[in-house]
Write a protein that holds these residues in place. Structure first.
Motif, PDB file in Angstrom:
ATOM      1  N   SER A   7     -42.852  13.632  21.091  1.00 38.93           N
ATOM      2  CA  SER A   7     -44.198  13.103  20.843  1.00 38.93           C
ATOM      3  C   SER A   7     -44.158  11.603  20.572  1.00 38.93           C
ATOM      4  O   SER A   7     -45.077  10.867  20.954  1.00 38.93           O
ATOM      5  CB  SER A   7     -44.852  13.837  19.667  1.00 38.93           C
ATOM      6  OG  SER A   7     -44.123  13.619  18.467  1.00 38.93           O
ATOM      7  N   MET A   8     -43.085  11.131  19.913  1.00 37.07           N
ATOM      8  CA  MET A   8     -42.952   9.698  19.667  1.00 37.07           C
ATOM      9  C   MET A   8     -42.759   8.943  20.981  1.00 37.07           C
ATOM     10  O   MET A   8     -43.356   7.881  21.195  1.00 37.07           O
ATOM     11  CB  MET A   8     -41.769   9.434  18.719  1.00 37.07           C
ATOM     12  CG  MET A   8     -42.005   9.949  17.301  1.00 37.07           C
ATOM     13  SD  MET A   8     -40.480  10.002  16.318  1.00 37.07           S
ATOM     14  CE  MET A   8     -40.106   8.258  16.179  1.00 37.07           C
ATOM     15  N   VAL A   9     -41.932   9.503  21.860  1.00 37.40           N
ATOM     16  CA  VAL A   9     -41.704   8.886  23.170  1.00 37.40           C
ATOM     17  C   VAL A   9     -43.009   8.856  23.962  1.00 37.40           C
ATOM     18  O   VAL A   9     -43.357   7.856  24.592  1.00 37.40           O
ATOM     19  CB  VAL A   9     -40.616   9.651  23.955  1.00 37.40           C
ATOM     20  CG1 VAL A   9     -40.492   9.093  25.373  1.00 37.40           C
ATOM     21  CG2 VAL A   9     -39.274   9.562  23.240  1.00 37.40           C
ATOM     22  N   GLU A  14     -47.631   5.842  26.224  1.00 37.51           N
ATOM     23  CA  GLU A  14     -49.074   5.639  26.370  1.00 37.51           C
ATOM     24  C   GLU A  14     -49.479   4.239  25.939  1.00 37.51           C
ATOM     25  O   GLU A  14     -50.399   3.643  26.491  1.00 37.51           O
ATOM     26  CB  GLU A  14     -49.830   6.686  25.548  1.00 37.51           C
ATOM     27  CG  GLU A  14     -49.738   8.090  26.142  1.00 37.51           C
ATOM     28  CD  GLU A  14     -50.372   9.141  25.260  1.00 37.51           C
ATOM     29  OE1 GLU A  14     -50.690   8.816  24.084  1.00 37.51           O
ATOM     30  OE2 GLU A  14     -50.538  10.284  25.711  1.00 37.51           O
ATOM     31  N   ARG A  15     -48.763   3.704  24.941  1.00 32.81           N
ATOM     32  CA  ARG A  15     -49.065   2.349  24.469  1.00 32.81           C
ATOM     33  C   ARG A  15     -48.596   1.284  25.452  1.00 32.81           C
ATOM     34  O   ARG A  15     -49.211   0.232  25.579  1.00 32.81           O
ATOM     35  CB  ARG A  15     -48.373   2.078  23.131  1.00 32.81           C
ATOM     36  CG  ARG A  15     -48.981   2.757  21.925  1.00 32.81           C
ATOM     37  CD  ARG A  15     -48.373   2.129  20.689  1.00 32.81           C
ATOM     38  NE  ARG A  15     -48.711   2.814  19.463  1.00 32.81           N
ATOM     39  CZ  ARG A  15     -48.425   2.358  18.246  1.00 32.81           C
ATOM     40  NH1 ARG A  15     -47.807   1.194  18.115  1.00 32.81           N
ATOM     41  NH2 ARG A  15     -48.754   3.039  17.173  1.00 32.81           N
ATOM     42  N   ARG A  25     -34.861   4.505  24.283  1.00 33.99           N
ATOM     43  CA  ARG A  25     -33.874   3.527  23.807  1.00 33.99           C
ATOM     44  C   ARG A  25     -34.500   2.587  22.767  1.00 33.99           C
ATOM     45  O   ARG A  25     -33.864   2.253  21.763  1.00 33.99           O
ATOM     46  CB  ARG A  25     -33.313   2.730  24.993  1.00 33.99           C
ATOM     47  CG  ARG A  25     -32.182   3.445  25.737  1.00 33.99           C
ATOM     48  CD  ARG A  25     -31.465   2.498  26.677  1.00 33.99           C
ATOM     49  NE  ARG A  25     -32.246   2.266  27.879  1.00 33.99           N
ATOM     50  CZ  ARG A  25     -32.140   2.977  28.998  1.00 33.99           C
ATOM     51  NH1 ARG A  25     -31.278   3.987  29.050  1.00 33.99           N
ATOM     52  NH2 ARG A  25     -32.875   2.691  30.053  1.00 33.99           N
ATOM     53  N   ALA A  26     -35.735   2.167  23.025  1.00 35.82           N
ATOM     54  CA  ALA A  26     -36.403   1.262  22.094  1.00 35.82           C
ATOM     55  C   ALA A  26     -36.659   1.941  20.746  1.00 35.82           C
ATOM     56  O   ALA A  26     -36.507   1.331  19.685  1.00 35.82           O
ATOM     57  CB  ALA A  26     -37.718   0.769  22.688  1.00 35.82           C
ATOM     58  N   LEU A  27     -37.029   3.211  20.784  1.00 35.75           N
ATOM     59  CA  LEU A  27     -37.248   3.965  19.546  1.00 35.75           C
ATOM     60  C   LEU A  27     -35.948   4.145  18.772  1.00 35.75           C
ATOM     61  O   LEU A  27     -35.916   4.055  17.539  1.00 35.75           O
ATOM     62  CB  LEU A  27     -37.876   5.324  19.862  1.00 35.75           C
ATOM     63  CG  LEU A  27     -39.378   5.295  20.188  1.00 35.75           C
ATOM     64  CD1 LEU A  27     -39.799   6.596  20.837  1.00 35.75           C
ATOM     65  CD2 LEU A  27     -40.196   5.027  18.936  1.00 35.75           C
ATOM     66  N   SER A  30     -35.124   0.882  17.157  1.00 38.90           N
ATOM     67  CA  SER A  30     -36.020   0.544  16.053  1.00 38.90           C
ATOM     68  C   SER A  30     -35.946   1.529  14.894  1.00 38.90           C
ATOM     69  O   SER A  30     -36.660   1.386  13.901  1.00 38.90           O
ATOM     70  CB  SER A  30     -37.465   0.491  16.552  1.00 38.90           C
ATOM     71  OG  SER A  30     -37.926   1.795  16.870  1.00 38.90           O
ATOM     72  N   GLY A  31     -35.092   2.538  15.034  1.00 43.38           N
ATOM     73  CA  GLY A  31     -34.983   3.535  13.979  1.00 43.38           C
ATOM     74  C   GLY A  31     -36.210   4.423  13.869  1.00 43.38           C
ATOM     75  O   GLY A  31     -36.523   4.939  12.797  1.00 43.38           O
ATOM     76  N   GLY A  32     -36.923   4.568  14.991  1.00 41.35           N
ATOM     77  CA  GLY A  32     -38.096   5.438  14.992  1.00 41.35           C
ATOM     78  C   GLY A  32     -39.396   4.740  14.649  1.00 41.35           C
ATOM     79  O   GLY A  32     -40.443   5.382  14.585  1.00 41.35           O
ATOM     80  N   ASP A  33     -39.361   3.420  14.438  1.00 45.68           N
ATOM     81  CA  ASP A  33     -40.567   2.653  14.130  1.00 45.68           C
ATOM     82  C   ASP A  33     -41.282   2.320  15.445  1.00 45.68           C
ATOM     83  O   ASP A  33     -40.809   1.493  16.232  1.00 45.68           O
ATOM     84  CB  ASP A  33     -40.185   1.360  13.402  1.00 45.68           C
ATOM     85  CG  ASP A  33     -41.403   0.557  12.943  1.00 45.68           C
ATOM     86  OD1 ASP A  33     -42.408   0.548  13.680  1.00 45.68           O
ATOM     87  OD2 ASP A  33     -41.336  -0.057  11.869  1.00 45.68           O
TER      88      ASP A  33
END
Length: 298
Positions: A7-9, A14-15, A25-27, A30-33
């Protein structure tokens, strides 16, 4: 480190419109931020990573009411579930009448507007009656009222999906009309740099610095590069810094236009239908069924 969920991905995609693996990879980096991950993607992918943020999905209309002397005006956004209902005459009438009530009575908020008299009842009872007839939820999302020392100009665009109310001091009616049309087209976030949130400016600076470093620019030049990037950003998002959309030379800014016309802008309000809202899920068959049901109610 926070777990990187599907869901985070999905939300980051979507953003940003970035590829799924880039989002993951970006998540991870960023440690999930999610906000930080969006910044990382903007550094790597440029403007493509922010275009999804401007998507408008909810339905409805913007309505505007101006007094005869142009001194008092109101702008309102009224939402519905489908574009079909956004074109319904009764729905459009409700929006226009609500805008007029805001201009005349200056309610403090949506709840106060809902309590004002309308027809044989109140705004709220009229809204509920229309919900019953149409079979679709309707809501008054937001409004703004302006009382001007100068004169107000307005503009509605795109089937009432974009509305502008702008307050000019000096100049003539054509200047007001041009300003309102420009704002609808260019969508400035603020009048000038003082109206841009400090955190947005800092984000642009931070991204510019990281992009310059990734490009191998000399450390001594990085701050200057960042300053130039921030100034470009401010010119793009502030009314005074934007190039006038009707400029014949393609260079004249709004600030320069106003100076030439002996005018100034005290403020403006821009509403874009559904900005920041998510549209309900539906399919074509359900849409047609809803339209048929609404038509049967007439």
């Amino acid at each position: 480190m926070a777990e990187i969920t599907a869901s985070m991905v999905k939300e980051l995609r979507e953003r940003t419109d970035a590829p799924m693996m880039e989002c993951k990879r970006a998540l991870t980096e960023s440690g999930g931020d999610i906000s930080k991950a969006e910044e990382i993607l903007r550094v790597k992918l440029g403007s493509k990573a922010s275009k999804a943020a401007s998507r408008i999905t909810a339905e409805g209309v913007v309505a505007i009411h101006l007094s005869e002397d142009g001194k008092v005006g109101a702008i309102i956004e009224v939402n519905c579930e489908t574009d079909f209902v956004a074109k319904n005459d009764d729905f459009l009438t409700l929006a226009r009448e609500c805008a007029a009530l805001v201009a005349v009575h200056d309610p403090a908020d949506v709840a106060a507007l809902a309590a004002l008299p309308m027809g044989e009842g109140t705004v709220e009872s009229s809204r509920m009656a229309l919900v019953g007839r149409i079979g679709e939820n309707l809501s008054i999302r937001r409004f703004a009222r302006k009382a001007s020392e100068g004169k107000l100009a307005s503009y509605i665009h795109g089937g009432a999906k974009i509305g502008v109310l702008v307050e000019r001091i000096g100049g003539d009616d054509q200047v007001g009309k041009d300003l309102a049309m420009h704002i609808a087209a260019a969508k400035p976030k603020a009048l000038d740099s003082t109206g841009v949130a400090a955190d947005l400016i800092e984000t642009e600076r931070r991204i510019a610095i990281e992009k310059a470093r990734e490009a191998g620019k000399p450390e001594a030049m990085i701050e200057k590069i960042a300053d130039g990037t921030v100034q470009k950003f401010l010119n793009e998002v502030t009314l005074m810094g934007q190039v006038f959309v009707k400029a014949e030379d393609g260079k004249q800014t709004i600030a320069q236009l106003l100076k030439a016309k002996g005018a100034s802008v005290a403020g403006f309000t821009l509403f874009v239908v559904g900005e920041g809202l998510a549209k309900r899920s539906s399919d074509f068959a359900a849409e047609v069924a809803a339209q048929a049901a609404a038509a049967a109610q007439k």
